[in-house]
Design an enzyme around this catalytic site. Structure first.
Site, mmCIF file in Angstrom:
data_model
loop_
_atom_site.group_PDB
_atom_site.id
_atom_site.type_symbol
_atom_site.label_atom_id
_atom_site.label_comp_id
_atom_site.label_asym_id
_atom_site.label_seq_id
_atom_site.Cartn_x
_atom_site.Cartn_y
_atom_site.Cartn_z
ATOM 1 N N CYS A 169 81.367 25.099 40.953
ATOM 2 C CA CYS A 169 82.071 24.546 41.964
ATOM 3 C C CYS A 169 82.982 25.919 42.980
ATOM 4 C CB CYS A 169 83.132 22.924 42.771
ATOM 5 S SG CYS A 169 82.501 22.196 42.118
ATOM 6 N N ILE A 209 83.279 16.737 45.034
ATOM 7 C CA ILE A 209 82.862 16.062 46.587
ATOM 8 C C ILE A 209 82.015 16.702 47.878
ATOM 9 C CG2 ILE A 209 83.876 15.279 48.875
ATOM 10 C CD1 ILE A 209 85.959 13.992 46.568
#
Length: 211
Positions: free
Chosen positions: A173, A143
């Protein structure tokens, strides 16, 4: 308020074109000239750098094109077999709570995964959706959002059947845990079936944003 428009892009969507489209849509939403939109795409293989990206985490810069995304987060991968969902919503009308919005996105992915017998979960302090694999937690959904004048864009990605080795050019990430996909977990789910699951659980996601 009215439900967002649901759009599924055919084929592979050029990333710079997607950025331009999202920016224009977000601006139009704030001006009252366009409806909210959930836009589902697949991209050709590429890496994107969020606003917190560390250049040391781009392990193989020549592997795929790299684009500055303008969203929050670090490096991530997009490519065929990964469903990327761009979420353009008027947060001013939906509670003005960015943390609740992110939590609603995570819960949305978890609910869709459950339709395929996959138990997704969140890990405190790590944004995204995880599953418990044979070697510990593995990330299946990422996300990264941007909010401009209380309109959101960017959104989430869910690994349906991408080439997982494509992630090896970055530290996804900024985390050392592996990534996985529905296919790697043994699910035969198609992209169309995943889209249908996301559509099925969209009303609950929108309701969660309101608290």
């Amino acid at each position: 308020m009215a439900d967002p428009v649901w759009e599924v892009a055919p084929g592979l969507t050029d990333y710079p074109a997607a950025l331009a489209h999202m920016q224009a849509q977000a601006t139009a939403i704030r001006a009252g000239g366009a409806p909210e939109c959930i836009w589902l795409v697949e991209h050709p293989p590429l890496y994107t750098a969020g606003t917190s990206a560390d250049p040391a985490e781009l392990v193989d810069p020549g592997r795929f094109p790299v684009f500055a995304a303008g969203r929050g987060g670090r490096y991530t991968y997009h490519g065929p077999g990964q469903r990327t969902v761009y979420v353009m919503l008027d947060l001013a009308a939906r509670g003005r709570d960015v943390r609740r919005f992110v939590a609603a996105l995570e819960a949305w992915v978890i609910a869709a995964l459950a339709d395929f017998g996959v138990a997704g979960r969140v890990i405190q302090g790590k944004i995204g959706v995880w599953v418990d694999g044979p070697h510990g937690p593995a990330k299946i959904g990422a996300i990264g959002i941007r909010v401009q004048r209380w309109v959101s864009f960017h959104g989430l990605s869910l690994n349906v059947s991408p080439q997982l080795s494509d992630f090896e050019g970055i530290i996804p990430c900024g985390l050392q845990e592996p990534v996985t996909s529905l296919r790697a977990l043994g699910s035969p789910a198609t992209m169309a079936e995943v889209d249908a699951a996301l559509a099925r659980h969209l009303p609950a996601m929108l309701a969660a944003m309101a608290g």
